[in-house]
Scaffold this motif. Structure first.
Motif, PDB file in Angstrom:
ATOM      1  N   ASP A   2       0.861  -1.174   0.000  1.00 50.07           N
ATOM      2  CA  ASP A   2       0.000   0.000   0.000  1.00 50.07           C
ATOM      3  C   ASP A   2       0.900   1.226   0.000  1.00 50.07           C
ATOM      4  O   ASP A   2       2.136   1.103   0.007  1.00 50.07           O
ATOM      5  CB  ASP A   2      -0.922   0.000   1.214  1.00 50.07           C
ATOM      6  CG  ASP A   2      -2.231   0.750   0.983  1.00 50.07           C
ATOM      7  OD1 ASP A   2      -2.300   1.568   0.036  1.00 50.07           O
ATOM      8  OD2 ASP A   2      -3.180   0.537   1.756  1.00 50.07           O
ATOM      9  N   THR A   5      -0.397   8.169   1.643  1.00 50.25           N
ATOM     10  CA  THR A   5      -0.383   9.355   0.782  1.00 50.25           C
ATOM     11  C   THR A   5      -0.464  10.661   1.555  1.00 50.25           C
ATOM     12  O   THR A   5      -0.021  11.694   1.056  1.00 50.25           O
ATOM     13  CB  THR A   5      -1.540   9.302  -0.237  1.00 50.25           C
ATOM     14  OG1 THR A   5      -2.787   9.219   0.474  1.00 50.25           O
ATOM     15  CG2 THR A   5      -1.397   8.101  -1.164  1.00 50.25           C
ATOM     16  N   ARG A  34       4.683  10.587  -0.682  1.00 52.54           N
ATOM     17  CA  ARG A  34       4.135   9.266  -0.425  1.00 52.54           C
ATOM     18  C   ARG A  34       5.171   8.431   0.309  1.00 52.54           C
ATOM     19  O   ARG A  34       6.364   8.671   0.201  1.00 52.54           O
ATOM     20  CB  ARG A  34       3.736   8.583  -1.722  1.00 52.54           C
ATOM     21  CG  ARG A  34       4.931   8.413  -2.658  1.00 52.54           C
ATOM     22  CD  ARG A  34       4.598   7.866  -4.014  1.00 52.54           C
ATOM     23  NE  ARG A  34       4.474   6.414  -3.966  1.00 52.54           N
ATOM     24  CZ  ARG A  34       3.712   5.717  -4.801  1.00 52.54           C
ATOM     25  NH1 ARG A  34       3.025   6.325  -5.727  1.00 52.54           N
ATOM     26  NH2 ARG A  34       3.649   4.410  -4.699  1.00 52.54           N
ATOM     27  N   ASP A  36       5.924   4.436   0.462  1.00 56.24           N
ATOM     28  CA  ASP A  36       5.595   3.099  -0.022  1.00 56.24           C
ATOM     29  C   ASP A  36       5.691   2.099   1.122  1.00 56.24           C
ATOM     30  O   ASP A  36       6.636   2.129   1.917  1.00 56.24           O
ATOM     31  CB  ASP A  36       6.540   2.688  -1.152  1.00 56.24           C
ATOM     32  CG  ASP A  36       6.317   3.535  -2.399  1.00 56.24           C
ATOM     33  OD1 ASP A  36       5.154   3.705  -2.802  1.00 56.24           O
ATOM     34  OD2 ASP A  36       7.315   4.033  -2.958  1.00 56.24           O
ATOM     35  N   ALA A  74      -3.565   4.686  -0.086  1.00 53.57           N
ATOM     36  CA  ALA A  74      -4.093   4.525  -1.443  1.00 53.57           C
ATOM     37  C   ALA A  74      -5.121   3.395  -1.505  1.00 53.57           C
ATOM     38  O   ALA A  74      -6.162   3.534  -2.152  1.00 53.57           O
ATOM     39  CB  ALA A  74      -2.950   4.271  -2.423  1.00 53.57           C
ATOM     40  N   LYS A  75      -4.843   2.265  -0.840  1.00 54.12           N
ATOM     41  CA  LYS A  75      -5.755   1.114  -0.891  1.00 54.12           C
ATOM     42  C   LYS A  75      -6.627   0.988   0.355  1.00 54.12           C
ATOM     43  O   LYS A  75      -7.819   0.753   0.256  1.00 54.12           O
ATOM     44  CB  LYS A  75      -4.961  -0.181  -1.074  1.00 54.12           C
ATOM     45  CG  LYS A  75      -4.292  -0.289  -2.417  1.00 54.12           C
ATOM     46  CD  LYS A  75      -3.547  -1.605  -2.527  1.00 54.12           C
ATOM     47  CE  LYS A  75      -2.820  -1.714  -3.856  1.00 54.12           C
ATOM     48  NZ  LYS A  75      -2.005  -2.945  -3.924  1.00 54.12           N
ATOM     49  N   ALA A  76      -6.031   1.097   1.517  1.00 55.80           N
ATOM     50  CA  ALA A  76      -6.760   0.871   2.773  1.00 55.80           C
ATOM     51  C   ALA A  76      -7.686   2.031   3.133  1.00 55.80           C
ATOM     52  O   ALA A  76      -8.511   1.892   4.025  1.00 55.80           O
ATOM     53  CB  ALA A  76      -5.776   0.620   3.916  1.00 55.80           C
ATOM     54  N   GLY A  77      -7.527   3.170   2.478  1.00 57.72           N
ATOM     55  CA  GLY A  77      -8.378   4.317   2.785  1.00 57.72           C
ATOM     56  C   GLY A  77      -7.923   5.053   4.030  1.00 57.72           C
ATOM     57  O   GLY A  77      -6.735   5.126   4.326  1.00 57.72           O
TER      58      GLY A  77
END
Length: 106
Positions: A2, A5, A34, A36, A74-77
């Protein structure tokens, strides 16, 4: 995997992600857009590495304060967290830090 951000915090007018690193024998700090988070890895937020900078504080932070914030992935919110205000360790002393698993399920 993920990507972190951003971090939002009502107690600060602005929050930014930064990374400190030694370059040519000099510690330098740079804003990053960001962070990573590789699957199965741990990314640490600690002095001398990644950190969140709280800017334009709406009130001073005092030792022991718990500051609510939201990590945005980005993915987990959005993930709500609390930061504990602690004193910085003197130079050369062991320092603690937070860590974030590569898979942010927290």
């Amino acid at each position: 995997p993920d990507v972190l951000t951003s971090v939002t915090c009502a107690a600060a007018g602005r929050t930014t992600l930064h990374r400190s690193m030694m370059m040519g024998g000099v510690m330098q700090m740079h804003a990053v857009v960001r962070v990573d988070l590789p699957a199965g890895a741990t990314v640490s937020f600690a002095p001398g590495g990644y950190h969140v900078m709280f800017e334009v504080l709406k009130r001073p932070f005092n030792l022991g304060d718990k500051i609510p914030a939201t990590l945005v992935f980005a993915k987990a919110g959005r993930v709500n967290v609390e930061f504990l205000v602690q004193a910085t360790a003197p130079a050369g002393a062991p320092r603690g830090g937070g860590s974030m698993p590569g898979m942010p399920g927290m």
